[in-house]
Write a protein that holds these residues in place. Structure first.
Motif, short mmCIF file in Angstrom:
data_model
loop_
_atom_site.label_atom_id
_atom_site.label_comp_id
_atom_site.label_asym_id
_atom_site.label_seq_id
_atom_site.Cartn_x
_atom_site.Cartn_y
_atom_site.Cartn_z
N ILE A 143 -132.49 -58.27 -52.76
CA ILE A 143 -132.42 -57.64 -51.43
C ILE A 143 -131.23 -58.19 -50.64
N ILE A 144 -131.06 -59.52 -50.68
CA ILE A 144 -129.96 -60.14 -49.93
C ILE A 144 -128.61 -59.67 -50.46
N PHE A 145 -128.41 -59.77 -51.78
CA PHE A 145 -127.12 -59.38 -52.34
C PHE A 145 -126.92 -57.87 -52.32
N GLY A 146 -127.99 -57.13 -52.39
CA GLY A 146 -127.89 -55.67 -52.31
C GLY A 146 -127.46 -55.20 -50.94
N SER A 147 -127.79 -55.96 -49.91
CA SER A 147 -127.37 -55.57 -48.56
C SER A 147 -126.02 -56.17 -48.20
N LEU A 148 -125.65 -57.30 -48.78
CA LEU A 148 -124.37 -57.92 -48.47
C LEU A 148 -123.21 -57.25 -49.19
N LEU A 149 -123.45 -56.73 -50.36
CA LEU A 149 -122.38 -56.12 -51.13
C LEU A 149 -121.72 -54.94 -50.41
N PRO A 150 -122.48 -53.98 -49.86
CA PRO A 150 -121.82 -52.89 -49.12
C PRO A 150 -121.05 -53.38 -47.90
N VAL A 151 -121.57 -54.39 -47.23
CA VAL A 151 -120.87 -54.95 -46.07
C VAL A 151 -119.55 -55.58 -46.51
N MET A 152 -119.59 -56.32 -47.59
CA MET A 152 -118.40 -56.98 -48.11
C MET A 152 -117.35 -55.95 -48.56
N ILE A 153 -117.77 -54.88 -49.18
CA ILE A 153 -116.84 -53.83 -49.60
C ILE A 153 -116.21 -53.17 -48.38
N GLY A 154 -117.01 -52.91 -47.35
CA GLY A 154 -116.47 -52.32 -46.12
C GLY A 154 -115.45 -53.21 -45.45
N VAL A 155 -115.71 -54.51 -45.41
CA VAL A 155 -114.76 -55.45 -44.82
C VAL A 155 -113.48 -55.49 -45.64
N GLN A 156 -113.61 -55.47 -46.95
CA GLN A 156 -112.44 -55.51 -47.83
C GLN A 156 -111.58 -54.25 -47.64
#
Length: 86
Positions: free
Chosen positions: A9-22
């Motif tokens: 759940i944690i990594f599943g929600s952080l991955l889209p945020v990280m991609i958006g920031v990138q």
């Protein structure tokens, strides 16, 4: 089992945020290079040159002086972008 689902759940929600920031960072880097190209073009115009191009990180920034100074380039998605100053 519960801890494994929490990790997903944690990594599943952080991955889209990280991609958006990138992606946002990539767009900003491209715009900075476009503004740097405009700056260099303004210096070249004083020598009589009215068009040119510059390659930064594999992206071709083409500039031309008509009524206003514009730079064209293809962003990381392949979409054409244009930035102009008067």
């Amino acid at each position: 089992m519960v801890s494994l689902s929490i990790v997903f759940i944690i990594f599943g929600s952080l991955l889209p945020v990280m991609i958006g920031v990138q992606q946002s960072l990539q767009v900003k880097k491209e715009r900075v290079s476009a503004y740097e190209t405009l700056h260099e073009a303004a210096r070249e115009i004083s020598t009589g040159v009215i068009q040119g191009q510059r390659i930064v990180n594999g992206i071709v920034y083409s500039w031309q002086m008509t009524d206003q100074l514009c730079v064209d380039y293809a962003d990381y998605k392949g979409e054409r972008e244009q930035l102009c100053i008067e």
